[in-house]
Design an enzyme around this catalytic site. Structure first.
Site, mmCIF file in Angstrom:
data_model
loop_
_atom_site.group_PDB
_atom_site.id
_atom_site.type_symbol
_atom_site.label_atom_id
_atom_site.label_comp_id
_atom_site.label_asym_id
_atom_site.label_seq_id
_atom_site.Cartn_x
_atom_site.Cartn_y
_atom_site.Cartn_z
ATOM 1 N N GLY A 125 -2.880 61.241 42.442
ATOM 2 C CA GLY A 125 -3.260 59.888 42.080
ATOM 3 C C GLY A 125 -3.706 59.960 40.051
ATOM 4 C CB THR A 127 0.360 56.730 37.120
ATOM 5 O OG1 THR A 127 0.774 57.872 36.884
ATOM 6 C CG2 THR A 127 0.676 54.960 36.222
ATOM 7 C CB SER A 133 1.831 57.134 27.800
ATOM 8 O OG SER A 133 3.265 57.327 28.555
ATOM 9 N NE ARG A 271 41.832 55.515 40.597
ATOM 10 C CZ ARG A 271 42.230 54.490 40.765
ATOM 11 N NH1 ARG A 271 43.077 54.435 41.937
ATOM 12 N NH2 ARG A 271 42.037 53.680 40.058
ATOM 13 C CD GLU A 366 5.719 65.406 37.234
ATOM 14 O OE1 GLU A 366 5.225 66.236 35.774
ATOM 15 O OE2 GLU A 366 5.702 65.514 37.979
ATOM 16 C CD GLU A 370 10.033 56.800 24.253
ATOM 17 O OE1 GLU A 370 10.663 56.310 24.051
ATOM 18 O OE2 GLU A 370 9.686 56.358 25.956
#
Length: 383
Positions: A125, A127, A133, A271, A366, A370
């Site tokens: 636990g 976040t 971030s 196809r 994870e 950015e």
């Protein structure tokens, strides 16, 4: 799967996982996704195969392997079902690994055997609603009172936190310090602890069969001995765990990208449109060639990062590059495969449709793309 740079044991593992994925996981994937249910019997079979114990020593029930072996297994599962792959990844990287790395001998002996055998799962636990971030902005608190930690706060997006076999959640919490320099520690909270509530599961875009919940702590009390690792080292310890986890997510994303590639190759050959197979058209050939390029680059990137990690060498930048490269590959390949499938690609019974929904989180979880760019820029001394 390209086996040219694997040793014999690694090739055997890759083949075993591929067979298990094809024979056991794939036939269940659509229904598990549709019903949003993690098939715990499949998790148990993964435990029996030794997948949860791969990177751990044998004295606690592990397989005595390395992190590279774990990532091979995750990649092989993700080809057919990302939800099952992330269950393994989080169960090992975020559930068992912190205990193995930072736990006392008593904690390891008590908790690891069931985790490494797949009989139990654990979660991490970190976040929170105001700390994604910026994980250092943790607001959950834990204070000592009469030999117990009293925990208050909320966590969100926590994988493997609410299954019938979830044994505990390790939480980051502020345990002291001032606003300028807060002390963050990690504490083990067993499932069923009074004051610890696993809230209803999320309604997610993808990873439907993966177990994900918000968590609430309201004066939840656990023994002082449930501190995991050194007090005040919780955040620093987590960052190390996160670097490793990025390699594993990169392997997962590579598997997803390969699953889309293989599906696109097969579909384009069978196809027929306007009297020709799709594969006979150069535009389709070039699209699929790009997909192969992405898989190859992603695999080389995570292989390199995992080999560095297992050799005890610095790997932070390489893990970020692998995570960034492979999550891009998964998203791009999912989009291209879905386009090649046309209307069928929009139907959930086709794996490419599930990969299209599932792969977006690979650019977020994870560490967002950015954040990976920031890690790389810092490694170059320009951020």
């Amino acid at each position: 799967m390209d086996h040219h740079n694997l040793n014999e044991d690694e090739r055997d593992l890759a083949r075993m996982v591929r067979e298990f994925a094809e024979e056991v996981v794939a036939p269940r994937a659509y229904e598990a996704d549709r019903s949003k249910t993690l098939p715990l019997d499949v998790v148990a079979q993964m435990g029996e195969l030794g997948l949860f114990g791969l990177p751990f020593p044998e004295d606690h029930g592990g397989q005595g392997g390395d992190y590279f072996a774990l990532c091979l297994a995750i990649e092989g599962l993700a080809r057919v079902d990302q939800s099952i792959a992330i269950t393994l990844e989080a169960g090992v990287s975020l559930g068992a690994m912190p205990v193995h790395r930072f736990g006392t001998e008593e904690q390891k002996a008590q908790l690891l055997p069931d985790l490494l055998a797949g009989r139990a799962l654990a979660a991490f636990g970190l976040t929170e609603p105001e700390a994604g971030s910026d994980a250092g902005a943790t607001r959950t608190t834990a204070r000592l009172d009469g030999g117990e930690w009293v925990i208050n706060g909320t966590k969100q997006f926590i994988t493997n936190s609410g299954t019938d076999i979830t044994r505990f959640v390790t939480v980051t919490a502020v345990t002291g310090g001032s606003e300028g320099r807060r002390e963050i520690s990690t504490i083990i909270v067993p499932s069923g602890t009074p004051g610890f509530t696993v809230e209803p599961a999320y309604d997610k875009v993808g990873w439907h069969a993966s177990d994900t919940h918000p968590l609430t702590f309201s004066d939840a009390r656990v023994p002082e001995a449930n501190l995991l690792g050194e007090r005040g080292r919780g955040f620093a310890n987590f960052l190390h765990i996160l670097d490793e986890g990025r390699i594993a997510i990169a392997a997962l994303a590579t598997g997803a990208a390969e699953g889309c590639l293989e599906a696109a190759v097969d579909y384009s050959r069978s196809r027929v449109v306007f009297g020709e197979t799709l594969a006979s058209r150069q535009g389709i050939q070039f699209t699929i060639a790009r997909m192969q390029q992405r898989v190859h680059g992603a695999r080389l990137a995570w292989h390199h990062a995992a080999r560095l990690r297992d050799a005890g060498l610095p790997f932070k930048q390489e893990a970020a590059i692998a995570k960034l490269t492979s999550s891009d590959a998964a998203m791009d390949n999912a989009r291209d495969a879905t386009q090649i499938f046309g209307g069928n690609g929009f139907m959930n019974e086709y794996p490419v449709a599930r990969h299209y929904r599932d792969s977006k989180i690979l650019e977020i979880g994870e560490g967002t793309s950015e954040v990976q760019l920031l890690v790389i820029a810092r490694s170059l001394g320009i951020a």
